[in-house]
Design a protein around this motif. Sequence first.
Motif, short mmCIF file in Angstrom:
data_model
loop_
_atom_site.label_atom_id
_atom_site.label_comp_id
_atom_site.label_asym_id
_atom_site.label_seq_id
_atom_site.Cartn_x
_atom_site.Cartn_y
_atom_site.Cartn_z
N MET A 36 -0.95 -0.72 14.86
CA MET A 36 -2.18 -0.49 14.63
C MET A 36 -3.05 -1.18 13.94
O MET A 36 -3.95 -1.85 13.81
N LYS A 84 -2.29 13.91 3.25
CA LYS A 84 -1.69 14.37 2.48
C LYS A 84 -2.50 15.09 1.15
O LYS A 84 -3.68 14.62 1.12
N MET A 108 2.13 2.36 12.58
CA MET A 108 0.94 1.83 11.59
C MET A 108 0.95 0.23 11.63
O MET A 108 -0.07 -0.26 11.67
N TYR A 137 7.10 6.09 12.39
CA TYR A 137 5.53 6.16 11.57
C TYR A 137 5.16 4.43 11.39
O TYR A 137 4.24 4.41 11.61
N PRO A 186 0.87 -1.16 0.10
CA PRO A 186 0.02 0.15 -0.06
C PRO A 186 0.99 1.20 0.03
O PRO A 186 1.95 1.36 0.52
N GLY A 187 0.33 2.22 -0.48
CA GLY A 187 1.02 3.43 -0.46
C GLY A 187 0.11 4.49 -1.14
O GLY A 187 -0.99 4.29 -1.79
N SER A 188 0.54 5.97 -1.00
CA SER A 188 0.20 6.75 -1.80
C SER A 188 0.56 7.02 -3.29
O SER A 188 -0.02 7.36 -4.36
N ILE A 231 -3.60 3.84 -2.02
CA ILE A 231 -4.60 4.22 -0.91
C ILE A 231 -4.76 5.58 -0.51
O ILE A 231 -3.79 6.30 -0.67
N TYR A 232 -5.71 6.16 -0.28
CA TYR A 232 -6.33 7.59 0.01
C TYR A 232 -5.58 7.94 1.46
O TYR A 232 -5.83 7.09 2.31
N LYS A 292 5.89 -3.17 3.26
CA LYS A 292 6.38 -1.89 3.22
C LYS A 292 7.80 -1.65 3.14
O LYS A 292 8.55 -2.64 3.41
N LEU A 295 -9.82 2.14 5.45
CA LEU A 295 -9.13 1.52 6.74
C LEU A 295 -8.24 0.44 5.64
O LEU A 295 -8.65 -0.55 5.07
N LEU A 296 -7.05 0.67 5.83
CA LEU A 296 -6.16 -0.56 5.28
C LEU A 296 -6.26 -1.94 5.82
O LEU A 296 -6.44 -2.86 4.95
O1 PNS Z 1 3.01 6.37 0.80
P1 PNS Z 1 2.40 6.61 2.04
O2 PNS Z 1 1.51 8.15 1.89
O3 PNS Z 1 3.38 6.70 3.22
O4 PNS Z 1 1.33 5.54 2.57
C1 PNS Z 1 0.33 5.82 3.85
C2 PNS Z 1 -0.93 4.75 3.82
C3 PNS Z 1 -1.73 5.20 2.55
C4 PNS Z 1 -0.54 3.14 3.45
C5 PNS Z 1 -1.55 5.11 5.00
O5 PNS Z 1 -1.74 6.36 5.31
C6 PNS Z 1 -2.88 4.19 5.24
O6 PNS Z 1 -2.67 2.95 5.30
N1 PNS Z 1 -4.00 4.70 4.79
C7 PNS Z 1 -5.29 4.27 4.74
C8 PNS Z 1 -6.06 4.64 6.31
C9 PNS Z 1 -5.50 3.73 7.49
O7 PNS Z 1 -5.68 2.52 7.29
N2 PNS Z 1 -5.20 4.43 8.40
C10 PNS Z 1 -4.72 3.65 9.44
C11 PNS Z 1 -3.21 3.21 9.49
S1 PNS Z 1 -2.69 2.44 11.06
#
Ligand code: PNS
Length: 159
Positions: free
Chosen positions: A104, A41, A101, A97, A7-9, A36-37, A87, A72-73
Amino acid sequence: MKVVIYPGSFDPITNGHLDIIKRVSKMCEHLIVSIIYNPNKSPLFTLEERARQVKGAVEDYPNVTVETFTGLLAEYAKQKHAVSIVKGLRAISDFEYEFQMALMNRKLCPDIETIFLMTSNEYSYLSSSIVKEVARFGGCIKGLVPENVRKEVINKFSN
Ligand code: PNS
């Protein structure tokens, strides 16, 4: 079929992301690159634009598909019956960070493991943000992003 999610932006996808995709695609049966949104950002490209760019960049990898998702991822990974979330880690600065994540996501979905791959040396300084900053001021981004993406980034800033 063991499904792994990356996953990622991907705003935009860089050659560092592509290196992770290439390496993970050899380790699993099906890799889903999930754009993923990220609510934290403000993206340069829409989810649809990014999906098109990533599809163009991964067309040589037959077991890699590309999807977009808002939510939610952990929920998404569950829906996809993924065994793990992968990742890339570039530096210690990424760790805090990513660690938060990963924990969580484990709390939300204990069955799915987050796996970290260390970046290849040559890409350790690379990020989507730094690519955008260089392109915004007219710097050369050749070799930093896939060729199909480079022109789109340049065009975005020339408008
Ligand atoms: O490339 P990025 O922006 O670092 O990716 C971060 C991303 C999109 C993977 C993260 O923000 C995400 O998982 N977003 C979805 C919402 C979510 O599940 N948030 C709780 C994360 S513990």
